[in-house]
Design an enzyme around this catalytic site. Sequence first.
Site, PDB file in Angstrom:
ATOM      1  N   HIS A   1      32.986  51.569 -38.989  1.00  4.54           N
ATOM      2  CA  HIS A   1      33.594  52.828 -39.435  1.00  4.54           C
ATOM      3  C   HIS A   1      33.912  52.823 -40.925  1.00  4.54           C
ATOM      4  O   HIS A   1      34.734  53.612 -41.384  1.00  4.54           O
ATOM      5  CB  HIS A   1      34.862  53.123 -38.611  1.00  4.54           C
ATOM      6  CG  HIS A   1      34.566  53.501 -37.184  1.00  4.54           C
ATOM      7  ND1 HIS A   1      35.527  53.693 -36.221  1.00  4.54           N
ATOM      8  CD2 HIS A   1      33.376  53.742 -36.559  1.00  4.54           C
ATOM      9  CE1 HIS A   1      34.959  54.025 -35.071  1.00  4.54           C
ATOM     10  NE2 HIS A   1      33.661  54.041 -35.242  1.00  4.54           N
TER      11      HIS A   1
ATOM     12  N   PRO B   1      46.876  44.809 -24.074  1.00  3.57           N
ATOM     13  CA  PRO B   1      48.036  44.842 -23.169  1.00  3.57           C
ATOM     14  C   PRO B   1      47.989  46.009 -22.192  1.00  3.57           C
ATOM     15  O   PRO B   1      48.628  45.972 -21.149  1.00  3.57           O
ATOM     16  CB  PRO B   1      49.246  44.992 -24.098  1.00  3.57           C
ATOM     17  CG  PRO B   1      48.751  44.899 -25.484  1.00  3.57           C
ATOM     18  CD  PRO B   1      47.259  44.974 -25.486  1.00  3.57           C
TER      19      PRO B   1
ATOM     20  N   ALA C   1      46.622  40.724 -28.861  1.00  5.71           N
ATOM     21  CA  ALA C   1      45.628  39.894 -29.550  1.00  5.71           C
ATOM     22  C   ALA C   1      46.281  38.717 -30.280  1.00  5.71           C
ATOM     23  O   ALA C   1      45.727  37.620 -30.318  1.00  5.71           O
ATOM     24  CB  ALA C   1      44.835  40.749 -30.532  1.00  5.71           C
TER      25      ALA C   1
ATOM     26  N   VAL D   1      39.182  49.776 -40.553  1.00  4.98           N
ATOM     27  CA  VAL D   1      38.803  50.022 -41.950  1.00  4.98           C
ATOM     28  C   VAL D   1      39.773  49.310 -42.896  1.00  4.98           C
ATOM     29  O   VAL D   1      39.806  49.598 -44.093  1.00  4.98           O
ATOM     30  CB  VAL D   1      38.778  51.551 -42.229  1.00  4.98           C
ATOM     31  CG1 VAL D   1      37.644  52.210 -41.459  1.00  4.98           C
ATOM     32  CG2 VAL D   1      40.106  52.238 -41.864  1.00  4.98           C
TER      33      VAL D   1
HETATM   34  P1  OAD Z   1      43.029  53.311 -30.416  1.00  4.57           P
HETATM   35  O1  OAD Z   1      44.290  53.710 -31.081  1.00  4.57           O
HETATM   36  O2  OAD Z   1      42.257  54.349 -29.687  1.00  4.57           O
HETATM   37  O3  OAD Z   1      43.312  52.144 -29.370  1.00  4.57           O
HETATM   38  C1  OAD Z   1      44.049  51.008 -29.709  1.00  4.57           C
HETATM   39  C2  OAD Z   1      44.090  50.095 -28.503  1.00  4.57           C
HETATM   40  O4  OAD Z   1      44.753  48.894 -28.889  1.00  4.57           O
HETATM   41  C3  OAD Z   1      44.859  50.661 -27.302  1.00  4.57           C
HETATM   42  O5  OAD Z   1      44.062  50.540 -26.144  1.00  4.57           O
HETATM   43  C4  OAD Z   1      46.100  49.757 -27.215  1.00  4.57           C
HETATM   44  O6  OAD Z   1      46.524  49.534 -25.872  1.00  4.57           O
HETATM   45  C5  OAD Z   1      45.590  48.479 -27.825  1.00  4.57           C
HETATM   46  N1  OAD Z   1      46.631  47.608 -28.417  1.00  4.57           N
HETATM   47  C6  OAD Z   1      47.839  47.948 -28.930  1.00  4.57           C
HETATM   48  N2  OAD Z   1      48.482  46.868 -29.384  1.00  4.57           N
HETATM   49  C7  OAD Z   1      47.661  45.808 -29.165  1.00  4.57           C
HETATM   50  C8  OAD Z   1      47.758  44.409 -29.417  1.00  4.57           C
HETATM   51  N3  OAD Z   1      48.824  43.871 -30.021  1.00  4.57           N
HETATM   52  N4  OAD Z   1      46.714  43.619 -29.057  1.00  4.57           N
HETATM   53  C9  OAD Z   1      45.609  44.138 -28.457  1.00  4.57           C
HETATM   54  N5  OAD Z   1      45.483  45.457 -28.198  1.00  4.57           N
HETATM   55  C10 OAD Z   1      46.474  46.278 -28.551  1.00  4.57           C
HETATM   56  O7  OAD Z   1      42.131  52.589 -31.530  1.00  4.57           O
HETATM   57  P2  OAD Z   1      40.552  52.348 -31.545  1.00  4.57           P
HETATM   58  O8  OAD Z   1      40.053  51.974 -30.206  1.00  4.57           O
HETATM   59  O9  OAD Z   1      40.294  51.429 -32.676  1.00  4.57           O
HETATM   60  O10 OAD Z   1      37.994  56.372 -35.688  1.00  4.57           O
HETATM   61  O11 OAD Z   1      40.014  53.785 -31.920  1.00  4.57           O
HETATM   62  C11 OAD Z   1      38.659  53.952 -32.164  1.00  4.57           C
HETATM   63  C12 OAD Z   1      38.463  54.933 -33.281  1.00  4.57           C
HETATM   64  O12 OAD Z   1      39.164  56.150 -32.996  1.00  4.57           O
HETATM   65  C13 OAD Z   1      39.044  54.500 -34.628  1.00  4.57           C
HETATM   66  O13 OAD Z   1      38.169  53.684 -35.361  1.00  4.57           O
HETATM   67  C14 OAD Z   1      39.272  55.800 -35.321  1.00  4.57           C
HETATM   68  C15 OAD Z   1      39.924  56.525 -34.181  1.00  4.57           C
HETATM   69  O14 OAD Z   1      39.996  57.889 -34.254  1.00  4.57           O
HETATM   70  C16 OAD Z   1      37.920  57.220 -36.723  1.00  4.57           C
HETATM   71  O15 OAD Z   1      38.867  57.485 -37.434  1.00  4.57           O
HETATM   72  C17 OAD Z   1      36.564  57.804 -36.910  1.00  4.57           C
END
Ligand code: OAD
Length: 254
Positions: free
Chosen positions: A126, A222, A239, A110
């Site tokens: 979202h 990662p 990324a 967002v």
């Molecule tokens: P998460 O916090 O669940 O996951 C983030 C992911 O990014 C993890 O798997 C990390 O390992 C990975 N990560 C961390 N650093 C990184 C990097 N430099 N490059 C690539 N990957 C990296 O976040 P989302 O999957 O976005 O929704 O979560 C989904 C939804 O849950 C969000 O949109 C939000 C949250 O609650 C709402 O608020 C409704």
Amino acid sequence: MDTDRQLEELAQVLRQSRRVVALTGAGMSAESGIPTFRDALEGHWADDDPLALAAPEGFARDPERVTRWYDQRRAQCAACQPHEGHRALAAIERGVETDGGAFMLVTQNVDALHGRAGSRGVVELHGSLARWRCIGCGEEREERGPAFGAYPPRCEVCGGIRRPGVVWFGELLPTESLAIAQEASSECALFLSIGTSAVVEPAAGLLHLARRGGALTCEINPEPTPASPLVDWAIAAPAGQALPALAAKAFAGT
Ligand code: OAD
């Protein structure tokens, strides 16, 4: 297979794919200094209860706390800059389109960083921290200025309480955006899942739609996720490193 080899293979497929979908999550913005949600130490949900801050019942209980939290995140994200990975994804979009293909970027984020990095037509599943909507009259407006300072913010039209234009747990995603993302995922040749824990539906289901439709799939993260064993390439790298390397290998000189 080492990461460089994986990226070589993926770049070759990317160059040949006419329909590409990329789904991003909070990890995409981690290298811009924005915390993810599920990181055990620094993630938002390590200290705060998602149902208190990201659900209608939390907002109903304490609108001041919820609107202050989102407004502070809005100010924090506005002060952060897109990184090389965001710019590389925009370059990949241009590369695919220049070769006559279609590219769709779908994000759960967002923070608007993709748009600021040059991606066009981003599907924001979202919502956006920049949009705030009156719960009384429905009036919605873009907020790009400084933090409000008084919470909850009030609607200039009817005086009602305004809420952030983001999707909370228990709420439906914007129907049209979700339908567009699902259709593109079902029909794509290549699906990239980047920086998402792949656990929150319905975004997590897009990868499954892509696989069912016969797409090749890739994850850039990662850490392993439930998607890792399912994809054709699970690239265990940030990324900000993997995407510039991929863009350079696929489209350098084009
Ligand atoms: P998460 O916090 O669940 O996951 C983030 C992911 O990014 C993890 O798997 C990390 O390992 C990975 N990560 C961390 N650093 C990184 C990097 N430099 N490059 C690539 N990957 C990296 O976040 P989302 O999957 O976005 O929704 O979560 C989904 C939804 O849950 C969000 O949109 C939000 C949250 O609650 C709402 O608020 C409704």
